[in-house]
Design an enzyme around this catalytic site. Structure first.
Site, mmCIF file in Angstrom:
data_model
loop_
_atom_site.group_PDB
_atom_site.id
_atom_site.type_symbol
_atom_site.label_atom_id
_atom_site.label_comp_id
_atom_site.label_asym_id
_atom_site.label_seq_id
_atom_site.Cartn_x
_atom_site.Cartn_y
_atom_site.Cartn_z
ATOM 1 N N ARG A 249 5.902 44.001 68.398
ATOM 2 C CA ARG A 249 4.831 44.993 68.492
ATOM 3 C C ARG A 249 4.149 45.077 67.133
ATOM 4 O O ARG A 249 4.820 45.067 66.090
ATOM 5 C CB ARG A 249 5.384 46.373 68.872
ATOM 6 N N GLU A 278 -4.983 46.378 69.569
ATOM 7 C CA GLU A 278 -5.238 45.088 70.218
ATOM 8 C C GLU A 278 -6.486 45.228 71.074
ATOM 9 O O GLU A 278 -6.511 46.086 71.945
ATOM 10 C CB GLU A 278 -4.038 44.682 71.075
ATOM 11 N N HIS A 297 -1.769 38.377 72.126
ATOM 12 C CA HIS A 297 -0.621 38.939 72.856
ATOM 13 C C HIS A 297 -0.322 38.144 74.135
ATOM 14 O O HIS A 297 -0.409 38.667 75.250
ATOM 15 C CB HIS A 297 -0.842 40.430 73.173
HETATM 16 C C1 GLV Z 1 4.979 42.239 76.107
HETATM 17 O O1 GLV Z 1 4.676 42.485 74.958
HETATM 18 C C2 GLV Z 1 6.176 42.763 76.693
HETATM 19 O O2 GLV Z 1 6.747 43.697 76.151
HETATM 20 O O3 GLV Z 1 6.552 42.247 77.749
#
Ligand code: GLV
Ligand code: GLV
Length: 336
Positions: A249, A278, A297
């Site tokens: 994160r 993001e 991401h």
């Molecule tokens: C993505 O970041 C997840 O937590 O699956």
């Protein structure tokens, strides 16, 4: 369809899925529920989310949705289950859900390999300056073979520091240990005998890990304890040739401190799959840095992972609606 059934009211439980996810899970949900899927290219606005949650018994949410007391109350007392379409669940107030007897699930395991693959990809891309090199070709700036151009750092036999030895941390360490012979150090709340015996890994404290690792890869969940964990002081402990990778994160890293460290070449490079916010605004200092590789991401963004995540989300929600224990409840002690 039989006109009688068409006319009769549909008493099946209402379920909202806050974005279009893989069809496999939607099909399973659609067989047993009155399913509503938010079809926007962008997440629903807060107002929209609150409105659409009203009267639902189940929700499938994304990490871009804030699931808090307000949302749970707007949904109403009939709400039984929320499943996050992710392994991380820092967007969910788990305590608020517990107080309202709402079960909370996530979609772990099926994205472990995909996310570990991406961590290695970012590590390689940052270490070998791949985006910078590719840009030179694309923009016609590559003139000739360069004896001293685009020199990166080597991987073989180096030391890897895993911050947060959960499933994804372990899978990342396995790849780099088996493929590149890396020595593995890690932080975790408790030592992991599995990692110690299989990878000859060593449980250390964070300052030791930062000072001794050539590559640092972050895999801890975002909690009050891990927010801002990698700050200016932490970055200052890392060697100048070090590469930092974050697929967990964005909030775990102090981004201003990271931008300053990269700019001063205090560390070699960073590879980030996650940022805060993001996306980062294009004028954010990290975006323009040659030695910062940023992906949008996509850790779990493989076809198989996203399909299986949707199946798990459906199984979680259907179990919750039946009042059964979720096959994949969130677990707060996991990746520490
Ligand atoms: C993505 O970041 C997840 O937590 O699956
Ligand atoms: C997170 O839950 C992980 O498995 O690393």
């Amino acid at each position: 369809m039989n006109p009688d059934t068409a006319a009769s009211p549909d008493h099946r439980p209402r379920v909202l899925v806050t974005r279009r996810i893989h069809e496999a899970g939607l099909q399973q949900l659609g067989e047993h529920t009155r399913l509503e899927v938010w079809d926007g290219a962008m997440p629903p606005s807060r107002e929209e989310l609150l409105r659409r949650a009203e009267g639902c018994e189940g929700l499938v949410t994304l990490l871009s949705d804030r699931v808090d007391g307000e949302l749970l109350d707007r949904a109403g007392p009939q709400l039984k289950v929320v499943c996050n379409y992710a392994v991380g669940f820092n967007n969910i107030d788990v305590q608020a859900a517990a107080q309202r007897d709402v079960a909370v699930g996530n979609t772990p395991d099926v994205l472990t390999d995909a996310t570990a693959d991406l961590a290695v990809a970012l590590l390689l891309a940052a270490a070998r300056r791949l985006p910078e090199a590719i840009d030179q070709v694309r923009q016609g700036r590559w003139k000739t073979w360069e004896p001293l151009g685009l020199l990166g750092v080597d991987l073989v036999g180096k030391t890897l520091g895993i911050v947060g030895m959960g499933r994804i941390g372990l899978a990342t360490a396995q790849r780099l240990h088996a493929g590149w012979g890396m020595r593995v150090l890690y932080t975790a709340r408790d030592p992991k005998p599995d990692a110690d015996s299989r990878l000859d890994a060593r449980h250390v404290d964070l300052p030791t890990l930062l000072a001794s690792s050539d590559f640092v890869s972050i895999h801890c969940p975002l909690t009050e304890q891990t927010a801002g964990l990698i700050d200016a002081e932490a970055l200052a402990r890392m060697p100048q040739h070090a590469v930092l990778v974050n697929t967990a994160r964005g909030e775990v890293v102090d981004q201003d401190a990271l931008a300053a460290a990269l700019e001063k070449r205090q560390i070699f490079a960073a590879g980030l799959d996650v940022t805060t916010p993001e996306p980062l605004p294009p004028e954010h200092p990290l975006v323009g840095l040659d030695n910062c590789v940023i992906a949008p991401h996509i850790g779990s963004a493989s076809q198989d992972s996203r399909r299986r995540m949707s199946e798990i989300a459906a199984q979680n929600v259907l179990a919750g609606l039946r009042g059964e224990p979720l096959p994949h409840p969130v677990s707060t002690g996991e990746a520490g």
